[in-house]
Design a protein around this motif. Structure first.
Motif, PDB file in Angstrom:
ATOM      1  N   GLU A 417       0.727  -1.083  -0.029  1.00  0.00           N
ATOM      2  CA  GLU A 417      -0.046  -0.015   0.013  1.00  0.00           C
ATOM      3  C   GLU A 417       0.862   1.243  -0.030  1.00  0.00           C
ATOM      4  N   PRO A 418       1.798   1.638   1.126  1.00  0.00           N
ATOM      5  CA  PRO A 418       2.506   2.729   1.069  1.00  0.00           C
ATOM      6  C   PRO A 418       3.410   2.682  -0.303  1.00  0.00           C
ATOM      7  N   ILE A 419       3.767   1.560  -0.877  1.00  0.00           N
ATOM      8  CA  ILE A 419       4.751   1.668  -2.115  1.00  0.00           C
ATOM      9  C   ILE A 419       3.941   2.192  -3.162  1.00  0.00           C
ATOM     10  N   ALA A 420       2.589   1.762  -3.654  1.00  0.00           N
ATOM     11  CA  ALA A 420       1.542   2.062  -4.426  1.00  0.00           C
ATOM     12  C   ALA A 420       1.404   3.709  -4.327  1.00  0.00           C
ATOM     13  N   ILE A 421       1.162   4.066  -2.998  1.00  0.00           N
ATOM     14  CA  ILE A 421       0.954   5.419  -2.741  1.00  0.00           C
ATOM     15  C   ILE A 421       1.923   6.531  -3.255  1.00  0.00           C
ATOM     16  N   ALA A 422       3.069   5.982  -2.815  1.00  0.00           N
ATOM     17  CA  ALA A 422       4.312   6.763  -3.242  1.00  0.00           C
ATOM     18  C   ALA A 422       4.618   6.766  -4.645  1.00  0.00           C
ATOM     19  N   LEU A 423       4.290   5.733  -5.461  1.00  0.00           N
ATOM     20  CA  LEU A 423       4.467   5.586  -6.882  1.00  0.00           C
ATOM     21  C   LEU A 423       3.472   6.352  -7.387  1.00  0.00           C
ATOM     22  N   GLY A 424       2.371   6.342  -6.777  1.00  0.00           N
ATOM     23  CA  GLY A 424       0.958   6.963  -7.489  1.00  0.00           C
ATOM     24  C   GLY A 424       1.452   8.608  -7.567  1.00  0.00           C
ATOM     25  N   LEU A 425       1.911   9.143  -6.418  1.00  0.00           N
ATOM     26  CA  LEU A 425       2.408  10.633  -6.398  1.00  0.00           C
ATOM     27  C   LEU A 425       3.575  10.954  -7.195  1.00  0.00           C
ATOM     28  N   ARG A 426       4.410   9.889  -7.551  1.00  0.00           N
ATOM     29  CA  ARG A 426       5.324  10.162  -8.358  1.00  0.00           C
ATOM     30  C   ARG A 426       4.940  10.254  -9.777  1.00  0.00           C
ATOM     31  N   LEU A 427       3.909   9.448 -10.152  1.00  0.00           N
ATOM     32  CA  LEU A 427       3.457   9.447 -11.428  1.00  0.00           C
ATOM     33  C   LEU A 427       2.405  10.682 -11.759  1.00  0.00           C
ATOM     34  N   GLY A 428       2.384  11.377 -10.692  1.00  0.00           N
ATOM     35  CA  GLY A 428       1.505  12.783 -10.906  1.00  0.00           C
ATOM     36  C   GLY A 428      -0.126  12.422 -10.772  1.00  0.00           C
ATOM     37  N   LEU A 429      -0.450  11.395  -9.904  1.00  0.00           N
ATOM     38  CA  LEU A 429      -1.568  11.405  -9.526  1.00  0.00           C
ATOM     39  C   LEU A 429      -1.981  12.387  -8.168  1.00  0.00           C
ATOM     40  N   THR A 430      -3.138  12.827  -8.190  1.00  0.00           N
ATOM     41  CA  THR A 430      -3.618  13.648  -6.921  1.00  0.00           C
ATOM     42  C   THR A 430      -3.459  12.754  -5.673  1.00  0.00           C
ATOM     43  N   GLU A 431      -3.530  13.273  -4.678  1.00  0.00           N
ATOM     44  CA  GLU A 431      -3.473  12.684  -3.467  1.00  0.00           C
ATOM     45  C   GLU A 431      -4.546  11.801  -3.053  1.00  0.00           C
ATOM     46  N   PRO A 432      -5.903  11.825  -3.277  1.00  0.00           N
ATOM     47  CA  PRO A 432      -6.861  11.041  -3.223  1.00  0.00           C
ATOM     48  C   PRO A 432      -6.815   9.759  -4.254  1.00  0.00           C
ATOM     49  N   ASP A 433      -6.310  10.231  -5.546  1.00  0.00           N
ATOM     50  CA  ASP A 433      -6.150   9.332  -6.488  1.00  0.00           C
ATOM     51  C   ASP A 433      -5.056   8.170  -5.974  1.00  0.00           C
ATOM     52  N   ALA A 434      -4.077   8.672  -5.295  1.00  0.00           N
ATOM     53  CA  ALA A 434      -2.913   8.034  -5.056  1.00  0.00           C
ATOM     54  C   ALA A 434      -3.407   7.074  -3.786  1.00  0.00           C
ATOM     55  N   ALA A 435      -3.988   7.719  -3.097  1.00  0.00           N
ATOM     56  CA  ALA A 435      -4.772   6.836  -1.900  1.00  0.00           C
ATOM     57  C   ALA A 435      -5.567   5.847  -2.164  1.00  0.00           C
ATOM     58  N   THR A 436      -6.415   6.136  -3.321  1.00  0.00           N
ATOM     59  CA  THR A 436      -7.262   5.101  -4.066  1.00  0.00           C
ATOM     60  C   THR A 436      -6.475   3.688  -4.525  1.00  0.00           C
TER      61      THR A 436
END
Length: 749
Positions: A417-436
């Motif tokens: 889960e934290p790996i995916a959140i950090a990766l999502g933010l690096r890819l430019g996702l918004t914080e809510p989308d990275a959390a999803t």
């Protein structure tokens, strides 16, 4: 060899012997070549009988020069073997004439023989898989294995294409030969498939610390050979197609695919105005365009993209993220493109987390690929499910990253889960989308585990799912990710029964999320209620309801109605085992003093269940005239003599699963009578099995029991300990003198 030294006779080594690659399990491939004046009988006897007498495996033939060349003309395998012909003894000029004639014939027939050889390689890859991503790889036949290096040698000998331009093929081939030699020496027989039970021993023989490092190096070798094969076969296709075009005076044209990317001669290439040194998104854009068009990136284009394009800024621009989603949404087209990107080092440049799961084996009975290939295959399946969700981008990204946690310690869903959140933010996702995205990774096993290992009639089961998903939009994402994950793993993970159970759970959850009251627990059918009211022993067999596509998966439903008594479930499970019926699920219901047991079963062999014989044997078992224990023990002992089991069984009490019962989970290698032994042992005085959820995944049995006391309440701590001990003894090997269970047996989670 005096006889073979006479003029007109030559002893020729072909195949592996010709290449000087004999291994402990190899055959001696020998050809006795004679001219028309020779009498081969005496010479052949003098040569071959001593080899047979020595107990060596011999593959031999006796032919004239004309016969040998004629057979090679009509038999592709013989032609390939003669390419590596080597003189052993006798008339060297005769051998040289054979070699020259075989190679000349091969080159003259290349236009028809190479497509035939390419088709053989494709068929082999489709039926066996890729060496780099198999958990029990076939070192010879899998794509990227030793057989493909022979195909590359044959292509080179045809003069149609050059030697592979990918570095490391020769090194990879030597490594696979070394592993194959170690495998033959370890097993004492000719065996080319690196099975789980042999991997640690082979690793020790090769001086490696364990099976995982061994598989990693085998996978790297296989990927190098497979990529060289991909490039070489495309060169062959282009060359042969060019010959045909010249006869029709057709010209190749460029077709634009995307900004800076064209299609040319069946590959994606850079357009003439492309500026890779100024365009960080170009590699992703080119990869997406190639995958969407069902083609690959040319090797020269890949090399330029890797060498000249600047790194992506962080967070990624929207154009880069969109290109990645487009690449993931290409379906099957993603696989060869992603492999090429990996070979060029671009995947690790974009996703450093990928290194932890690259070529990583998954030692579970349901997976057929390494972790990295499984993630790519999951994205390919998810691409066809995007119409079902509101956020297809999150579904595709979730498919790609859901198992990244397998590269770190601990539960891979929690760690991921934290790996995916950090990766999502690096890819430019918004914080809510990275959390999803992180929640998708955290809960990607929630639906299948709940549907197949929890009592659907327990209120806590549905409540836990509703609480975890929260919204219908997230439920849709999770349901599609579940299907893609399971379907990519293999048919065992997404059987018709599993699909139906997960689908039922999703519909029940969607019903509650829509604001409706939780559905009523399952009730007896009218027929079952009537049988229960009669109070007599009854057994009924019926077809299982079909899945959405009409497939029943070989399932049948066996309903057993009998007076309630302790140990009933274990007794009936034993009878089903005697009838060679594999249990997929079991449900227990009561109506007054009568118990109704509903089983979904799959016959291990032959036709469906015989209701009359089942009724007779259940009656005999309940009356004590059928010795289930002795008969099943004999069958289990016979089974253990044929199967090697490495993983130890495991027993756990599952907390926070039910407020109404004590939940006990048992995991073990499936064997005849296992459910009977465990259910009989657990159902001690004062313990009632309220429900059982039974699942078999490949060779792995996962049985979950909902236990209550005589008053219908969860068990006391003392009774819980007794149940764990009883289940532990039931699954432990009968001849174990030492502690039969691994550390943590009976651990609560």
């Amino acid at each position: 060899m005096p006889a073979a030294a006479r003029p007109g006779f030559a002893l020729v080594a072909v195949g592996g012997y010709g290449r000087q690659e004999l291994l402990p399990g190899s055959d001696l491939d020998l050809l006795l070549l004679v001219n028309r004046r020779g009498d081969p009988g005496a010479v052949a006897d003098a040569l071959f009988y001593p080899i047979w007498d020595a107990g060596l495996a011999l593959d031999h033939s006796v032919r004239t020069l004309d016969e040998a060349l004629a057979v090679a003309t009509g038999d592709l395998k013989v032609a390939l073997g003669l390419i590596d012909a080597r003189h052993v003894a006798g008339d060297e000029e005769l051998t040289a004439t054979l070699r020259s004639g075989a190679r000349d014939g091969w080159r003259k027939q290349a236009g028809t023989r190479l497509p035939e050889l390419a088709a053989m390689c494709r068929d082999r890859a489709a039926s066996i898989g890729e060496l780099a991503h198999l958990l029990e790889p076939d070192l010879v036949q899998a794509y990227g294995g030793l057989r493909d290096t022979l195909a590359l040698r044959a292509v080179t000998a045809s003069w149609i294409a050059d030697r592979p331009r990918t570095a490391g093929v020769d090194v990879a081939r030597q490594w696979l030969l070394t592993v194959r030699d170690a495998l033959h020496r370890t097993t004492g027989r000719r065996q080319d498939r690196l099975l789980f039970e042999d991997q640690d021993d082979v690793a020790v023989r090769l001086g490696l610390p364990g099976a995982d490092p061994l598989l990693r190096r085998v996978a790297e070798a296989g990927r190098s050979i497979a990529y060289a094969s991909d490039v070489t076969w495309r060169d062959v296709e282009r060359t042969l197609a060019g010959r045909k075009r010249r006869g029709r005076r057709q010209q190749l044209v460029r077709r634009p695919l995307a900004d800076g990317v064209d299609e040319y001669d069946g590959e994606a290439v850079l357009s003439r105005d492309a500026r890779p040194e100024r365009d960080a998104v170009l590699p992703l854009r080119a990869a997406a365009a190639a995958a969407q068009a069902g083609i690959v990136l040319s090797p020269q284009t890949l090399a330029r993209l890797a060498a000249e394009c600047p790194p992506l800024p962080e967070p990624w621009p929207a154009a880069a993220r969109d290109a990645l989603v487009s690449l993931l949404g290409a379906g099957p087209g993603i696989v060869p493109v992603w492999d090429a990107l990996e070979a060029a080092g671009l995947v690790l440049r974009w996703l450093p987390e990928w290194e932890r799961i690259r070529y990583r084996p998954t030692r579970t009975p349901v997976h057929r690929h390494t972790v990295d290939r499984h993630l790519v295959e999951t994205a390919a399946v998810a691409a066809r499910l995007t119409r079902r969700v509101a956020r297809p981008d999150l579904l595709l990204l979730g498919a790609l990253v859901h198992d990244l946690g397998k590269g770190v310690r601990g539960d891979h869903s929690e760690a991921g889960e934290p790996i995916a959140i950090a990766l999502g933010l690096r890819l430019g996702l918004t914080e809510p989308d990275a959390a999803t995205l992180g929640r998708l990774v955290r809960h990607h096993l929630l639906l299948p585990e709940t549907a197949t290992r929890r009592d659907p009639d327990d209120p806590a089961t549905l409540a836990a799912v509703v609480d975890a998903v929260g919204t219908r939009e997230f439920l849709d994402l999770l349901a599609c990710l579940t299907e893609a994950d399971a379907a990519a793993a293999g048919p065992v993970a997404w059987s018709p029964l599993r699909a139906r159970l997960v689908g039922d759970l999703v519909e029940r959850t969607r019903h509650v999320l829509a604001g409706a009251a939780p559905p009523e627990p399952a009730r007896l059918t009218a027929e079952q209620a009537a049988l229960a009211a009669a109070g007599d022993l009854a057994v009924r067999v019926s077809d299982a309801p079909p899945s959405a596509d009409g497939d029943r998966g070989g399932l049948a439903v066996v309903t057993v109605v009998a007076p309630a008594r302790r140990g009933l479930l274990g007794t009936v499970a034993g009878v089903l085992a005697l009838h060679r019926l594999d249990v997929r699920t079991a449900g227990a219901y009561t109506a007054g003093d009568t118990a109704v047991l509903v089983w979904r079963v799959v016959p291990r062999r032959g036709g469906g269940p015989d209701g009359v014989r089942l009724r007779e044997d259940v009656g005999r078992a309940l009356a004590g005239s059928l010795d289930l224990r002795e008969r099943l023990a004999a069958r289990a002992a016979e089974w253990r003599g044929r199967v090697i089991v490495h993983a130890r069984p495991r027993v756990e009490l599952l907390r926070d699963v039910s407020a109404e019962a004590t939940v006990l989970e048992v995991r073990a290698h499936d064997e005849p009578g296992l459910l009977h032994r465990v259910a009989t042992a657990v159902a001690a005085p004062g313990v009632v099995i309220r429900a059982a959820v039974v699942e078999t995944l490949g060779s792995e049995a996962i049985d979950v029991f909902y236990l209550v006391d005589d008053a219908g309440a969860p068990l006391s701590p003392e009774a819980e300990d007794d149940a764990v001990a009883a289940a532990t003894a039931a699954v432990s090997p009968p001849d174990t003198d030492s502690e039969p269970f691994p550390e943590g047996a009976g651990r609560v989670r």
